[in-house]
Scaffold this active site. Structure first.
Site, short mmCIF file in Angstrom:
data_model
loop_
_atom_site.label_atom_id
_atom_site.label_comp_id
_atom_site.label_asym_id
_atom_site.label_seq_id
_atom_site.Cartn_x
_atom_site.Cartn_y
_atom_site.Cartn_z
N GLU A 80 -5.82 -8.14 -1.00
CA GLU A 80 -6.52 -7.86 0.26
C GLU A 80 -7.94 -7.42 -0.05
O GLU A 80 -8.15 -6.59 -0.94
CB GLU A 80 -5.85 -6.72 1.05
N GLU A 93 0.83 -1.22 0.00
CA GLU A 93 0.00 0.00 0.00
C GLU A 93 0.86 1.26 0.00
O GLU A 93 0.68 2.17 0.82
CB GLU A 93 -0.96 0.00 1.20
C1 BG6 Z 1 -4.40 -2.58 4.75
C2 BG6 Z 1 -3.11 -3.15 5.22
O1 BG6 Z 1 -4.34 -1.22 5.00
O2 BG6 Z 1 -5.59 -2.93 5.35
C3 BG6 Z 1 -3.23 -4.18 6.30
O3 BG6 Z 1 -2.30 -3.60 4.17
C4 BG6 Z 1 -4.38 -3.83 7.21
O4 BG6 Z 1 -1.99 -4.26 6.96
C5 BG6 Z 1 -5.67 -3.87 6.40
O5 BG6 Z 1 -4.49 -4.62 8.34
C6 BG6 Z 1 -6.92 -3.56 7.21
O6 BG6 Z 1 -6.75 -2.39 7.95
P1 BG6 Z 1 -7.06 -2.37 9.51
O7 BG6 Z 1 -6.69 -1.02 9.97
O8 BG6 Z 1 -8.50 -2.66 9.64
O9 BG6 Z 1 -6.22 -3.45 10.09
#
Ligand code: BG6
Length: 475
Positions: free
Chosen positions: A377, A177
């Site tokens: 993701e 990211e």
């Molecule tokens: C992304 C990241 O921003 O989203 C992860 O690559 C992160 O590391 C995921 O955990 C979800 O975000 P959060 O803040 O809900 O954990």
């Protein structure tokens, strides 16, 4: 679903070293930037401390203890039917300070063992080189990625692990990211992306452009080098795509959304095309920014374009210039404000749930770069209720199902070349944004709460059986 996904589609799950491994100071590991972040809460920012301060709650120090329990977890991944598991190598395990010549053998051995265990279970590792795990010393001694010395340190680290694991890992990504830091205004992101904090009077935006460009140069050098180490390597970037829509059909709103997105696309434009976009050069000129890049670095950008675009997708946003609508002011376009989209729901953390936005993103990004895409993701952070050893997470199934349906349309109706799908937090882990354990994404529940209490026992949620079936039906 209208159509089955192709047989070679990569079904997986995703996590990051610092959010699962724990063992923060085991076997010679150095302190990483994630190790000095305390637990925040829903709506309360995490604190970034100067070094590790005894008595503070640092949730990543133990995380879910994957470092010692990975065999048990991989057995569950196998039962789920995963073909791939995306995680990262914690840079500070390999180079504890980041600037050493010689790597830490115990750290290298851990990932040998982990990758061997995955491969033995028929699961291919997909590896991010830098997922918010920059050695803390590189902040203390060099100020983070605004310093060009970090380019060499990163390349040396990448060369070490790509050489070591060249027969075990094919899919790589450079910086997770990388575009989170786009506007340079959010401390959490300039910290986790670039290991940078600012002094009063410093120009955050200018320094963040410089740091981002340094990372893009480092990434390009690694892509170039990686292809020499093993021509079979597939080396991608990793973007956070949050499409920001015009709130209305007022042409000013449309233009505002283009400018907001330019700033986020800046990173993948360089990763994929190998040149600095004109809109960025014009902006730097207008602001009087002196962003440094040498001829060699310009050449590296051209020669190190990525093989695919990996990205996260969780939500969409909206922007308007209409005076009657209130929102958070932003600087990307005169009079622009980020506002709530009235057509979509949001999670308990205010993340706007928008499955169609995933299809839109797949279309726009594929059209823009004509490169294979990889959704590395996607997922739903929610409060789960454990009752009699069970978690009935129908809301998570609903979220994932709807996103997969849109993904299906993008592949079969729109013709997008999509490599795979690795939903985030396949197993409950420490939230990056808030440091909470109770913002859960997993299909596997981990018994641990926000205070760090719990047995760490793993349990299958209802989404586990649902995803297992979906993978089976598509193979
Ligand atoms: C992304 C990241 O921003 O989203 C992860 O690559 C992160 O590391 C995921 O955990 C979800 O975000 P959060 O803040 O809900 O954990």
């Amino acid at each position: 679903m209208a159509n089955k996904f192709p047989k070679d589609f990569l079904w997986g799950g995703a996590a990051a070293a610092h959010q699962i491994e724990g063992a923060w100071n085991a076997d010679g590991k150095g302190i990483s930037i994630a190790d000095v972040m305390t637990a925040g809460a829903n709506g309360i920012a995490r604190e970034i401390t100067k070094g590790v301060i005894p008595g503070k709650n640092y949730p990543n120090h133990e995380a879910i203890d994957f470092y010692h329990r990975y065999k048990e977890d991989i057995a569950l991944f196998k039962e789920l039917g995963l073909n791939v598991f995306r995680t990262s190598i914690n840079w500070a395990r390999i180079f504890p300070n980041g600037d050493e010549e010689e790597p830490n053998e115990a750290g290298l051995q851990f990932y040998d063992n982990l990758f061997d265990e995955l491969l033995r279970n028929g699961i291919e590792p997909v590896i991010t080189l830098s997922h918010f795990e920059i050695p803390y010393h590189l902040h203390e001694a060099y100020g983070g990625f605004k310093n060009k010395k970090l380019i060499d340190f990163f390349v040396h680290y990448a060369e070490t692990v790509m050489t070591r694991y060249q027969k075990k890992v094919k899919y790589w990504m450079t910086f997770n990211e990388i575009n989170n830091q786009a506007d340079g205004q959010h401390e959490l992101h300039t910290w986790t992306n670039s290991a940078m904090l600012f002094q009063a009077g410093e120009n955050k935006e200018e320094l963040t452009f410089q740091a981002g460009l340094n990372e893009l140069i480092a990434s390009a050098k690694v892509v170039r080098l990686g292809h020499k180490i093993n021509p079979e390597f597939q080396i991608g970037c990793m973007m956070a795509y949050v499409p920001v829509y015009p709130y209305s059909c007022n042409p000013e709103d449309l233009m505002a959304s283009v400018k907001v997105m330019d700033r986020r696309f800046f990173y993948s434009d360089i990763h994929a095309r190998g040149v600095i976009p004109t809109y960025a050069k014009k902006y730097w000129e207008e602001k009087g920014y002196q962003i440094e890049i040498t001829e060699d670095e310009t050449q590296a950008l051209k020669e190190g374009t990525v093989d695919y675009i990996g990205f996260s997708y969780y939500m969409s946003g909206a922007v308007t210039t209409l005076p009657e609508i209130s929102g958070e002011n932003i600087t990307d376009f005169p009079g622009a404000k980020v506002v709530r989209n009235p057509y979509v729901q949001a999670s308990d953390w205010g993340w706007q749930i928008d499955p169609v936005g995933l299809r839109y993103t797949l279309n726009v990004v594929y059209e823009r770069y004509n490169l294979p895409l990889f959704i590395v993701e996607n997922g739903f952070g929610a409060y789960d209720r454990l009752e009699d050893g069970q978690v009935h997470d129908t809301y998570r199934i609903d979220y994932l199902q709807k996103h997969i349906e849109q993904m299906n349309l993008a592949v079969h109706v729109d013709g997008v070349d999509l490599l795979g799908y690795t939903p985030w937090g396949i197993i409950d882990l420490v939230s990056f944004g808030s440091g909470e354990m109770e913002k859960r994404y997993g299909m596997i529940y981990v018994d641990k709460d926000n205070e760090g209490k719990g047995s760490l026992v793993r349990l299958k949620k209802d989404s586990f059986a649902w995803y297992q079936k979906l993978i089976q039906e598509n193979q």
